[in-house]
Design an enzyme around this catalytic site. Structure first.
Site, PDB file in Angstrom:
ATOM      1  N   ASP A 115       0.799  -1.235   0.000  1.00 18.07           N
ATOM      2  CA  ASP A 115       0.000   0.000   0.000  1.00 18.07           C
ATOM      3  C   ASP A 115       0.830   1.283   0.000  1.00 18.07           C
ATOM      4  O   ASP A 115       0.307   2.370   0.293  1.00 18.07           O
ATOM      5  CB  ASP A 115      -0.957  -0.002   1.201  1.00 18.07           C
ATOM      6  CG  ASP A 115      -2.177  -0.879   0.926  1.00 18.07           C
ATOM      7  OD1 ASP A 115      -2.707  -0.804  -0.194  1.00 18.07           O
ATOM      8  OD2 ASP A 115      -2.585  -1.630   1.829  1.00 18.07           O
ATOM      9  N   ASP A 173      -6.759  -3.090  -6.445  1.00 17.84           N
ATOM     10  CA  ASP A 173      -6.329  -1.830  -5.829  1.00 17.84           C
ATOM     11  C   ASP A 173      -4.855  -1.527  -6.129  1.00 17.84           C
ATOM     12  O   ASP A 173      -4.425  -0.375  -6.118  1.00 17.84           O
ATOM     13  CB  ASP A 173      -6.495  -1.879  -4.300  1.00 17.84           C
ATOM     14  CG  ASP A 173      -7.689  -2.660  -3.808  1.00 17.84           C
ATOM     15  OD1 ASP A 173      -8.117  -3.602  -4.490  1.00 17.84           O
ATOM     16  OD2 ASP A 173      -8.186  -2.348  -2.721  1.00 17.84           O
TER      17      ASP A 173
HETATM   18  N1  GLY Z   1      -7.352  -0.977  -0.648  1.00 14.66           N
HETATM   19  C1  GLY Z   1      -8.448  -1.376   0.108  1.00 14.66           C
HETATM   20  C2  GLY Z   1      -9.738  -0.728  -0.237  1.00 14.66           C
HETATM   21  O1  GLY Z   1      -9.940  -0.202  -1.294  1.00 14.66           O
HETATM   22  O2  GLY Z   1     -10.611  -0.788   0.575  1.00 14.66           O
END
Ligand code: GLY
Length: 397
Positions: A115, A173
């Site tokens: 992330d 994501d």
């Molecule tokens: N990356 C996690 C979400 O979009 O909730």
């Protein structure tokens, strides 16, 4: 007679110009009202929270869920404060944003999560864009080194999570990391970052999308052969459903990849995802999607303002990359207008100091259902700033 006629023409022209200007101002009133409210709310929040402990959402008991520096959402609040500074030019907000951003520096060494794009590019990335502070750039470049350690060449994609039952999970994501990696590659970072982006985007096109261009949330791979093992979901309604924010992440990612590479297959992908979103029969009238396009209780299912923000931001970009982009622009404008109504946009001092209401984090985990989310606020302001730039409107009246 001639002089009288000329004066009449001049007066009519003046009236016409004045009339047009007034109409233009009226047309944009929603926008400036929304920015005023947003900035006022972000200022209150910026005074409330300490660096390294950022507001994320609201817990069921009404308390604020805080994101420490290990939380994937920790970069959004600093980024939101940077946008509030960009909009208002209020120096105090810049000082707050600097402190909130700098508290996140240790993240540049994290290798246990994918992330880093969200965590570093929304905070340090916006900070660098607005201040050109070289230290911020160094943090981003180091963060990209850490992130790229999660790329397995056998698979050809960046690994998302280190938890769970999957051998090598990659979530849609993850497309959002490519903006930071590409930027780094173009700004003094390792050129391999660009190759990683292309490989990751290609692998994701091949395995994350169904025929209708809805996407799987989680795809797992074999780490030796690189073959796809499974396709499913973690945050969506079902393995075969279309999770709304996932559609947003994919649209944003492929629009961005096309803007950087001009590879037509990325543009095709973005256009197809946009079509899925814009023509979906279960899209509500105000265009703020339900949390999943296949949620069982539509029209009573919760909406996801965060998905709307990401989609609006991506559509604005897409509108500039094609010859006939007005429909994308108009759709994004409609979404932003909806998000700027009292249904979604909070009055300053309410909503636990979040800008927007009505998002969904992870419904199947019974987590963050119909609540504010810091990334909804971030992408809303990101899109509002883009909107003003594309319309050649000042951010401040
Ligand atoms: N990356 C996690 C979400 O979009 O909730």
């Amino acid at each position: 007679m001639n002089r009288v006629f000329k004066s009449l023409v001049a007066v009519s022209a003046l009236l016409l110009t004045w009339g047009c200007q007034t109409k233009k101002e009226d047309n944009n009133a929603w926008f400036y009202r929304a920015l005023d409210k947003s900035v006022a709310q972000v200022k209150l929040a910026a005074n409330q929270y300490q660096p390294g402990a950022n507001p994320r959402s609201i817990e069921p008991d009404g308390s604020v869920r805080i994101a420490g520096i290990k939380d994937w959402t920790c970069g959004f609040f600093p980024g939101t404060v940077w946008y509030a500074y960009e909009i208002s030019k209020d120096k105090e907000l810049a000082t707050k944003a600097e402190k909130l951003t700098e508290a996140l520096e240790p993240i540049k060494n994290f290798t246990h999560t994918h992330d880093l794009g969200f965590m570093l590019y929304c905070s340090f990335g916006n900070g660098y864009r607005l201040t050109k502070n070289e230290k911020y750039k160094e943090v981003i470049l180091k963060g990209c080194e850490s992130l790229s350690s999660r790329f397995n060449p056998n698979v050809g994609a960046i690994r998302s999570w280190d938890f769970g039952p999957w051998q090598y999970p990659v979530i849609v994501d993850n497309m959002m990391n490519l903006e930071m990696l590409m930027w780094a590659s173009n700004n003094g970072g390792d050129k391999k970052f660009r190759d990683i982006c292309v490989s990751h985007a290609n692998k994701t096109i091949n395995n994350h999308f169904r025929e209708d261009y809805s996407s799987y949330h989680v795809v797992s791979y074999d780490t030796i052969t690189g073959k796809m093992i499974s396709q499913g979901t973690y945050q969506g309604y079902a393995d075969e459903s279309a999770w709304s924010r996932g559609q947003g992440w994919g649209l944003y990612g492929y629009t961005y990849m096309y803007s950087q590479t001009k590879d037509p297959k990325y543009l095709e992908q973005a256009k197809h995802i946009a079509k899925f979103i814009m023509s979906h029969p279960r899209t509500p009238k105000d265009k703020v999607p339900y949390w999943d396009y296949d949620a069982p209780n539509i029209p009573d299912a919760p909406r996801d303002a965060s998905a709307a923000g990401v989609i609006a931001s991506a559509l604005l970009d897409l509108s500039q990359l094609v010859e006939d982009g007005q429909n994308y622009f108009d759709y994004a404008e409609d979404m932003l207008k909806s998000l700027s109504t009292e249904q979604y946009l909070a009055e300053p001092g309410t909503n636990a100091l979040f800008v927007l209401k009505h998002s969904v984090g992870a419904l199947p985990k019974s987590s963050e259902i119909d609540v504010p989310l810091n990334y909804a606020d971030y992408y809303y302001l990101d899109a509002m700033v883009k909107y003003a730039k594309l319309k050649n409107m000042p951010l401040k009246k």
